[in-house]
Design an enzyme around this catalytic site. Structure first.
Site, mmCIF file in Angstrom:
data_model
loop_
_atom_site.group_PDB
_atom_site.id
_atom_site.type_symbol
_atom_site.label_atom_id
_atom_site.label_comp_id
_atom_site.label_asym_id
_atom_site.label_seq_id
_atom_site.Cartn_x
_atom_site.Cartn_y
_atom_site.Cartn_z
ATOM 1 N N MET A 12 43.594 -7.722 38.624
ATOM 2 C CA MET A 12 44.645 -8.154 37.700
ATOM 3 C C MET A 12 45.575 -9.168 38.366
ATOM 4 O O MET A 12 45.979 -10.151 37.748
ATOM 5 C CB MET A 12 45.439 -6.946 37.197
ATOM 6 C CG MET A 12 46.399 -7.276 36.062
ATOM 7 S SD MET A 12 45.524 -7.911 34.620
ATOM 8 C CE MET A 12 45.452 -6.450 33.592
ATOM 9 N N LYS A 58 64.995 26.198 53.078
ATOM 10 C CA LYS A 58 64.082 27.184 53.661
ATOM 11 C C LYS A 58 64.682 28.595 53.686
ATOM 12 O O LYS A 58 64.009 29.573 53.373
ATOM 13 C CB LYS A 58 63.710 26.749 55.076
ATOM 14 C CG LYS A 58 62.611 27.590 55.682
ATOM 15 C CD LYS A 58 62.160 27.028 57.023
ATOM 16 C CE LYS A 58 61.015 27.862 57.586
ATOM 17 N NZ LYS A 58 60.578 27.357 58.901
ATOM 18 N N GLU A 110 50.561 14.353 49.382
ATOM 19 C CA GLU A 110 51.438 14.904 48.340
ATOM 20 C C GLU A 110 51.456 14.050 47.077
ATOM 21 O O GLU A 110 51.649 14.551 45.973
ATOM 22 C CB GLU A 110 52.857 15.067 48.877
ATOM 23 C CG GLU A 110 53.009 16.148 49.949
ATOM 24 C CD GLU A 110 52.693 15.652 51.348
ATOM 25 O OE1 GLU A 110 52.156 14.530 51.501
ATOM 26 O OE2 GLU A 110 52.981 16.391 52.318
#
Lengths: 565, 174
Positions: A470, A160, A48
């Site tokens: 980095m 739902k 997701e």
């Protein structure tokens, strides 16, 4: 009509053509409805977070709202990093997630999570739909809130049972009493600003992400042109002013160009448009632009004076305010070359150092150099987060707005690949390059499956230095080269990862191979991955340390110290 | 402790009224904003207004002028916030409500009732070893009254926090 149909109809009514998502129990009614509605193309991601980043990049490239969908509980919490990324960079994402049925909310039901609480500090606004009749009105308002004023993400919680409930008395409109963005600059402030600009001897324009968001690039160029004012951009504003322009100072800030930072330090007036003065821009606030008065133009009044005191605030949409400013100064005068503009033009040229660095292993600058050669002006570059991102910020030149997409405020590693997918969906005619790091890419590499299956062609160019580059750089510079947990050991083999997805993967180890590999990737119809092995320990320079003075940058190629004026 | 810029500002007390949508979760949105941006709220009260669907919140906080300005701007960004009202004491009526439970044996009772009458407070409940007194007034008046009660022995105090209303205008009904 069921709730789920109302949701899809509302999306279509607002021009939605693509959504990025991942189904699950609590969004089954909605996903079922997708089968009956081919007006919207659903792109199935593999995690997701990828959906949220893809929707974010889609929004940044197109200027339209980006839509992502997840199921309840872990599906929804996986969106969180992506929503936060969009929030920090003011990107209009509308994130939907399923929720357990209304009657179960608060009972710790299976896959329940309090997404209203979780998304509260990382959204512009959030809604839980508790009445199926309000779906149309709430989605309408979500688009309005996400896109108008300072853009930002909106989260919508979809219980739902609401999705399968029958909509009988559809509410078309719910008034939003507390949302009235100011769009025009106050005429008196505009007049004062015009006077300040015309009277300044050493003015600098600063374009932030707000210039891109309000599509004000043309206005910014026009104002700079009429008055001969050099323009710096923030990293978020990169591409809002053509970087090949003789007045382009490039990106300012921690890893910005010296010429940009020195110009800021020596200016007597800054006209800052759509920028929130992040600490990565200002460094030490006490010494930031200490000789300059500041005019701050922003649509979000809360940004004005938040970090840096300003002489003249103008609240309004960048495009409108710049237009108003152009109208006002145009009446008075065009400004030819000044001593300042001449000097700046010269420094801008001098600050263009040679990045065609020879030798094996490959220098990251050489990789940028070769990438730049194949980049067309409409092509889009997305990035991961870390050294490679700052190499892109500093060295890659973009000339058209919205052609670089990167996680600036949040600094979300793993943004690059899913963002490249979102960008490509938004602009299929452009080539999209994901300029990534080995650490960053590994965080969301599962989205190669999305690229393969959905047929979305993006080219990932991985600057593989085997390190979390980095973090390693900071450990080297600020912790006596004590490297703690930063070595990634060149695992996995990214070319093989690509091949495992049925995509083209290439190893690049010598400078001469870069160009050929890029051209091969461009020629291909499918996504591909270039695993470019670069020097393990190189630093992105110049820079100033966190909280340092922007005039005291170290490293990089202009030898003159900060106060060279 | 490392001092932030909020700590360095000259602080004074501010009172701010906020009209909000009467929706679930609105108070969470406000208090979340206060905590994540480091605003130190002293008191907060919430209630209905004359207009259906609109609630009224009054907060008091200690902070500098820049903090107050930031607070107002950040509050204004919340979609559920309809309006911010300046309730600075110079232009507003300010009141607070307080219940105090004081220890009182039969000997002290008469004394307490007298003091209570003098201060225009009301005794709401009398037990065999305590008394509950209601005080309404400016916060300072309540402070003073509680000071007086101290020598009798305060068992419990419950204050509502500051309520206020502008002397002019009709902000609630617009």
């Amino acid at each position: 009509m069921q709730g789920s149909e109302a949701i899809i109809k509302a999306l279509v009514a607002h021009g939605t053509k693509h959504v990025f998502g991942f189904p699950g129990g609590a969004v089954l009614p909605l996903y079922d409805e997708f089968l009956a509605h081919k007006e919207i193309e659903h792109i199935l991601v593999r995690h997701e977070q990828g959906a949220a980043h893809a929707a974010d990049a889609y929004a940044r490239v197109s200027g339209k709202a980006g839509i992502c969908i997840a199921t309840s509980g872990p599906g929804a919490t996986n969106l969180v990093t992506g929503i936060m990324t969009a929030f920090m960079d003011s990107s209009p994402v509308i994130a939907f997630a399923g929720q357990v049925p209304l009657s179960l909310i608060g009972n710790d039901a299976f896959q329940e999570s309090d997404m209203m609480g979780i998304t509260l500090p990382i959204t512009k606004h959030n809604y839980q739909i508790r009445d199926q009749n309000e779906i149309t009105a709430i989605i309408k308002n979500a688009f309005k809130v996400a896109l108008e004023g300072r853009p930002g993400p909106v989260y919508i919680d979809l219980p739902k049972d609401i999705q399968s409930a029958e909509v009988r008395k559809e509410v078309k409109e719910i008034e939003i009493r507390g949302f009235k963005p100011v769009t025009k600059g106050h005429p008196r402030q505009i007049k004062t600003a015009a006077e300040m600009i015309l009277n300044a001897e050493r003015p600098v324009l600063v374009g932030g992400g707000g210039v891109l968001l309000s599509n004000a690039s043309r206005e910014l160029q026009k104002l700079a042109g009429i008055l001969n004012i050099p323009v710096a951009t923030t990293f978020m504003g990169k591409s809002c002013f053509p970087e090949a322009h003789p007045l382009a100072l490039g990106v300012l800030g921690m890893h910005g160009r010296k010429v940009a930072n020195y110009a800021i330090s020596n200016a007597d007036l800054l006209v800052v448009v759509g920028c929130r003065f992040s600490d990565r821009i200002t460094g030490n606030i006490e010494t930031f632009a200490e000789k300059a008065k500041i005019i701050h133009i922003d649509i979000d009044s809360a940004e004005i004076g938040k970090n840096v005191p300003v002489e003249l605030p103008i609240v309004g949409d960048a495009k409108n305010v710049l237009q108003q400013l152009i109208e006002t100064v145009k009446k008075v005068a065009r400004k030819g070359e000044t001593a300042w503009s001449k000097k700046m033009r010269r420094f801008i040229k001098e600050c263009n150092c040679n990045i065609d660095v020879k030798g094996t292993p490959i220098d990251p600058r050489k990789l940028v150099f070769e990438l730049q050669k194949v980049l067309k002006e409409d092509d889009i570059v997305t990035t991961g987060v870390g050294q490679q991102q700052m190499f892109a910020a500093h060295f890659i030149k973009r000339t058209k707005p919205r052609t670089i997409v990167s996680s600036g405020g949040a600094g979300t590693m793993g943004f690059g690949l899913p963002a490249s997918i979102g960008a490509k969906v938004a602009k299929p005619e452009s080539e999209v390059f994901n300029f990534d790091g080995d650490g960053s890419f590994a965080m969301t590499q599962q989205e190669l499956a999305t690229a393969k299956v959905e047929g979305i062609k993006t080219i990932s160019v991985i600057m593989n230095n085997a390190y979390l580059g980095m973090v390693r750089q900071w450990a080297e510079l600020f912790f006596d080269r004590r490297y703690s947990e930063v070595y990634l050991s060149r695992v996995p083999d990214f070319a093989k990862i690509a091949e495992a997805h049925g995509l083209k993967g290439m190893h690049v180890e010598r400078p001469a191979e870069i160009g050929a590999a890029l051209r091969e990737a461009i020629k291909s119809d499918e996504a591909s991955v270039l695993d470019v092995i670069v020097k393990e320990e190189t630093n992105i320079l110049p820079m100033f340390p966190a909280g340092g003075n922007i005039a005291d940058m170290f490293g990089g190629c202009i030898k003159v110290k900060g106060k060279f004026f | 402790m490392i001092e932030g810029k909020k700590e360095r500002e000259a602080k004074h007390k501010h009172i701010v009224g906020i009209l909000v949508e009467d929706q679930p979760g609105v108070l969470a949105k406000l208090s979340g904003l206060f905590s994540r941006r480091g605003f130190n709220i002293e008191t907060i009260i919430v209630g209905k207004t004359a207009k259906p669907g609109v609630s009224h919140i009054v907060i008091s906080l200690l902070g500098g002028d820049r903090t107050l300005e930031q607070l107002e701007k950040q509050l204004n960004k919340l979609v559920d916030v309809i309006k911010i009202i300046d309730l600075s004491p110079e232009r507003s009526v300010v009141r607070e409500h307080c219940l105090v439970k004081v220890a009182s044996n039969p000997k002290a009772r008469a004394d307490l009732i007298n003091i209570s009458k003098l201060h225009k407070t009301s005794a709401l409940d009398i037990g065999k070893d305590y008394m509950i007194i209601e005080v309404i007034g400016k916060p300072q008046k309540i402070d003073n009254f509680l000071d007086l009660m101290r020598k009798y022995g305060i068992k419990e105090v419950s204050r509502t926090g500051i309520n206020a209303m502008q002397r002019s205008g009709q902000n609630n009904h617009k």
